[in-house]
Design an enzyme around this catalytic site. Structure first.
Site, PDB file in Angstrom:
ATOM      1  CB  SER A 137       3.109  82.813  -4.260  1.00 32.86           C
ATOM      2  OG  SER A 137       3.354  82.092  -5.435  1.00 32.86           O
ATOM      3  CG  HIS A 192       7.590  81.071  -7.750  1.00 36.39           C
ATOM      4  ND1 HIS A 192       6.997  80.887  -6.529  1.00 36.39           N
ATOM      5  CD2 HIS A 192       6.630  80.774  -8.683  1.00 36.39           C
ATOM      6  CE1 HIS A 192       5.733  80.515  -6.703  1.00 36.39           C
ATOM      7  NE2 HIS A 192       5.490  80.431  -7.998  1.00 36.39           N
ATOM      8  CE1 TYR A 248      -2.055  78.272  -9.379  1.00 32.89           C
ATOM      9  CE2 TYR A 248      -2.019  75.882  -9.155  1.00 32.89           C
ATOM     10  CZ  TYR A 248      -1.360  77.098  -9.117  1.00 32.89           C
ATOM     11  OH  TYR A 248      -0.016  77.151  -8.829  1.00 32.89           O
ATOM     12  N   PRO A 249      -6.221  78.927 -12.510  1.00 36.39           N
ATOM     13  CG  PRO A 249      -8.108  80.260 -12.890  1.00 36.39           C
ATOM     14  CD  PRO A 249      -7.682  78.939 -12.286  1.00 36.39           C
ATOM     15  CG  MET A 250      -1.434  82.188 -11.888  1.00 36.35           C
ATOM     16  SD  MET A 250       0.102  81.872 -10.996  1.00 36.35           S
ATOM     17  CE  MET A 250       0.412  83.496 -10.284  1.00 36.35           C
ATOM     18  CD  GLN A 306       5.950  74.346 -12.814  1.00 34.76           C
ATOM     19  OE1 GLN A 306       5.202  74.605 -11.880  1.00 34.76           O
ATOM     20  NE2 GLN A 306       7.024  75.049 -13.061  1.00 34.76           N
ATOM     21  NE  ARG A 312      29.247  72.470 -14.816  1.00 36.89           N
ATOM     22  CZ  ARG A 312      27.964  72.725 -15.058  1.00 36.89           C
ATOM     23  NH1 ARG A 312      27.357  72.188 -16.109  1.00 36.89           N
ATOM     24  NH2 ARG A 312      27.270  73.521 -14.246  1.00 36.89           N
TER      25      ARG A 312
END
Length: 274
Positions: free
Chosen positions: A245, A194, A167-169, A207, A138
């Protein structure tokens, strides 16, 4: 004049470019110019179609914020600068009107799971004892997973799916909601939750998170590739409920774009074949 070659310690440079087309100027082009310009863009794309870099990808913006969208990827800063200018040279002077641009680099997150995290999880959650065949098997699987994660985070290979969202953040720095005043353990815990939300969309959304602190006006750029717009809407909406977020993130403009070849771009934008 040759530009100085400037590389990163690891990762690649990424540039998102958004333009409007000045249609009046386009209509003033000499006869045959439109076809020649499209062929130049096609040739540039064909010369830069590596899985990771150098890569030039074309899109049409949906929603009216822009007409043409390009995503550039290159190992060096001078390389992406040249690719940017080669792209604009495919169009007659004055035809492209810049709307928004974003320069960033791929990077490893400081909150990513480590091999030490995996060792603890194997012992505490899977009840495997170090040194046993099951544990070693494992552990090797986890080591490969971490290695693959690091590689594709730094050298992403995005699929040619039909829809790209960008999109920017920033992470918020306001009064009691200052991300940078949290200690590392708090930040890693929040980012772990997240990440678990994002993994639920594996196979439906790919992503690419790129960093731009000190390089552009925002801290991160988020590129989401999917086959349907509602999938991008779902993942962004669900992630809004994660504390990282809901409490600590500020977002810039959102752009939804269709992946198209240069030939399809001309048809979609109804650019006359002058």
């Amino acid at each position: 004049m040759n530009l100085p070659s400037i590389s990163l310690k690891q990762g690649i440079h990424v540039m998102h470019l958004f333009y409007r087309v000045d249609r009046w100027r386009w209509l003033q082009l000499p006869s045959g110019e439109s076809t020649g310009r499209r062929e130049r863009l096609t040739a540039l794309c064909q010369a830069n179609q590596a899985a990771c870099q150098p890569r030039l990808t074309c899109y049409a913006n949906v929603g009216g914020k822009a007409d043409l969208v390009f995503m550039l990827q290159h190992a060096t800063l001078d390389g992406i600068a040249r690719l940017h200018r080669d792209l604009e040279a495919c169009f007659p002077a004055g035809v492209l009107q810049p709307v928004f641009s974003y320069l960033s680099v791929t990077e490893l997150t400081e909150y990513m799971p480590t091999l030490e995290d995996a060792k603890l999880r194997l012992q505490r959650q899977e009840n495997l004892a170090p040194g046993t065949p099951e544990y070693e098997k494992r552990l090797a699987e986890e080591a490969k997973r971490v290695e693959d994660y690091m590689h594709y985070r730094l050298y992403p290979e995005l699929p040619d799916w039909e829809v790209m969202g960008f999109y920017p953040m920033n992470k918020r720095r306001q009064a009691g909601d200052n991300w940078y005043l949290l200690n590392f353990e708090q930040r890693k815990l929040l980012m772990g939750g997240h990440a678990r939300t994002g993994r639920k969309y594996a196979g439906r959304v790919v992503q690419m998170i790129t960093g731009s602190t000190g390089l552009d006006d925002w801290e991160w750029g988020v590129t989401l590739v999917a086959r349907q717009a509602d999938t991008i809407k779902e993942i962004v909406y669900e992630m809004r409920f994660d504390e990282v977020s809901a409490r600590y993130a500020d977002f810039g403009p959102f752009y939804i774009n269709l992946r198209l070849s240069p030939e399809a771009l001309w048809d979609h934008l109804r650019l006359p074949q002058v």
